[in-house]
Each structure stands twice: as structure tokens, then as C-alpha cells.
Design an enzyme around this catalytic site. Structure first.
Site, PDB file in Angstrom:
ATOM      1  N   ASP A   3       0.789  -1.243   0.000  1.00 20.94           N
ATOM      2  CA  ASP A   3       0.000   0.000   0.000  1.00 20.94           C
ATOM      3  C   ASP A   3       0.821   1.295   0.000  1.00 20.94           C
ATOM      4  O   ASP A   3       0.514   2.222   0.762  1.00 20.94           O
ATOM      5  CB  ASP A   3      -0.948   0.025   1.210  1.00 20.94           C
ATOM      6  N   LYS A  15      -7.024  -4.943  -3.081  1.00 23.62           N
ATOM      7  CA  LYS A  15      -7.773  -5.473  -1.932  1.00 23.62           C
ATOM      8  C   LYS A  15      -8.725  -4.412  -1.407  1.00 23.62           C
ATOM      9  O   LYS A  15      -8.513  -3.219  -1.640  1.00 23.62           O
ATOM     10  CB  LYS A  15      -6.804  -5.919  -0.845  1.00 23.62           C
ATOM     11  N   CYS A  27      -1.907  -2.809   7.694  1.00 17.41           N
ATOM     12  CA  CYS A  27      -1.803  -3.658   6.501  1.00 17.41           C
ATOM     13  C   CYS A  27      -0.481  -4.439   6.439  1.00 17.41           C
ATOM     14  O   CYS A  27      -0.464  -5.586   5.988  1.00 17.41           O
ATOM     15  CB  CYS A  27      -2.035  -2.826   5.250  1.00 17.41           C
TER      16      CYS A  27
END
Ligand SMILES: [Zn+2]
Length: 242
Positions: free
Chosen positions: A46, A144, A189
Site C-alpha cells: 500500500d 484489496k 496492513c
């Protein structure tokens, strides 16, 4: 005779324990460093505009990971990027819950969920990778969080803890046995991705200086505790050989 064998085994186990304790106390020798080899994948979590300064869910100094990851990436043949990729009105957004504010906790059908500011909405600039992220050998992007009713911190399994993203099968088919996890944010994450990598049977390492955290109510300390409990190793880039 069988008793003798049992005693010998116990001695061996005791000896091995002593050796492993001694090994843990010494600095890593070059040949003992975890190897970046053909069976090692770098998972970059990310590194997107919204998680960096100026973004809607900025992680403090999140942009500082980019240079570290760019340098690290040159040492890997196998790189996977994850990308938070929400539809507008996603259920993890506080704006989707009347009367709720960002960072409050709500109960979802799959368990507790932190509510976030709107972020990483599909097709927006905030959802794009940082423009200075330079990983030309990356081959795969795992998106995601695109199911409206389920968040996904982990690159492997969504927040309901049962919907796979496919990353586990991808790495398994490619013969990957070791995962090096970096990116944003350490305590959400990155942590969930690293924990799932370990649960998938991969030797898993997190490069600390290639991550930054949100640290919400002690979440960073808890993340390291949870990762360590699953055998995830906390390393620096210099501690990786190859
Ligand atoms: Zn998200």
C-alpha cells in the site's frame, strides 16, 4: 535399550536449545543472514498517495519508505505490490456510518472494524501508487478492499479472515518460501499481511525502516507482539544477505 535412546534424544534437544540461545545472542554472521534468493518475494504494501503526507489517511512520514523500498527492490527478482482499492461508499469509511467519526470502532458481521476517512477510492489519484515508487521488476499487483462490505488489511485474506485474495496461491505456485514485507502501515496492513504470510508457512521478515505506522491506541506495539508470536522476524535491510 529404548531408554538409552530416549535419554540421548533429550540430551540432543537440550544441546540444541543451548546452541540456539547462544546463536540468538551473537550478531548475525554474513552466511547466517536470511537470504534474498530466487525463492524470496518482496511484498510492498500500500505505498499509495492517500497513505502518504497530503493524502486522506496519511501515515506520518509515510513517504520516507519510498527511497528505502526502491533500493531494497533492486535486490529482488520477485516483487508483489498490494493496493488498497475501495469503491466509493465502502463500509470501512466513517462517512458510510451516520453519526460515526473516523477512527471509531464499529462491529461488522466479521468482527470489530476501525472506521477510516474515505481513502484509496478506485480510480482516484489517492489510490495511485506514489509516483516516485520505482520497482520496474514488480510483476504482480494485488488489489484489496474492493468488496463493498469487507475491508482488507492483509494482502492474503480479507478482514472476514476467510476470503482469500489469491496471493497465497500465487506465491505457492511460484515456489516462494520466504516473504519480506514492507510498506504502509506497519500496524495495520503490513502487520496483517506479514501474519498471514507466516500462517501460510512462509518464512516472513519485516524490514522495519521500510515501514511507517499509524499507531492508534497502542496498535504499533500490539502489531509487533502479534507478528513476533507468529515467528515474523523484525530486521533491517542490512541484515538481509543477497
Ligand atoms: Zn483501506
Amino acid at each position: 535399550m529404548s531408554n538409552t535412546i530416549v535419554v540421548d534424544r533429550r540430551s540432543l534437544i537440550a544441546g540444541a536449545t543451548v546452541l540456539s540461545v547462544v546463536a540468538a545472542l551473537r550478531p548475525l554472521q554474513a552466511q547466517e543472514k536470511p537470504m534474498i534468493d530466487a525463492r524470496t518475494a518482496l511484498i510492498v504494501v500500500d505505498v499509495q498517495n492517500d497513505f502518504c503526507p497530503g493524502g486522506s489517511l496519511a501515515v506520518g512520514k509515510g513517504d520516507e519508505v519510498v527511497a528505502v523500498i526502491n533500493a531494497l527492490g533492486k535486490r529482488f527478482a520477485s516483487i508483489v505490490l498490494t493496493q488498497d482499492w475501495h469503491p466509493a461508499g465502502h463500509s470501512s469509511f466513517a462517512s458510510s456510518h451516520p453519526g460515526k467519526k473516523p477512527f471509531e470502532l464499529v462491529q461488522m458481521p466479521y468482527g470489530p472494524q476501525v472506521l477510516w476517512p474515505d481513502h484509496c477510492i478506485q480510480g482516484t489519484r489517492g489510490a495511485e501508487f506514489r509516483a516516485d515508487l520505482d520497482l520496474p521488476t514488480a510483476q504482480t499487483i494485488i488489489r484489496k478492499g474492493y468488496r463493498p462490505q469487507i475491508d482488507s488489511y492483509s494482502g492474503f485474506t480479507e478482514a472476514d479472515r476467510k476470503t482469500p485474495t489469491g496471493l497465497g496461491g500465487y506465491l505457492r505456485e511460484r515456489g516462494v518460501t520466504r516473504a519480506v514485507v514492507v510498506g504502509l502501515a506497519t500496524d495495520f496492513c503490513v502487520s496483517w499481511t506479514a501474519q498471514d504470510a507466516a500462517k501460510a508457512g512462509l518464512e516472513t521478515l519485516v524490514v522495519e525502516e521500510a515501514c511507517r505506522a499509524i499507531d492508534l491506541n497502542g496498535s504499533l506495539a500490539k502489531a509487533w507482539t502479534d507478528m513476533t508470536a507468529l515467528g515474523v522476524k523484525r530486521v533491517t535491510a542490512a541484515e538481509l544477505a543477497g
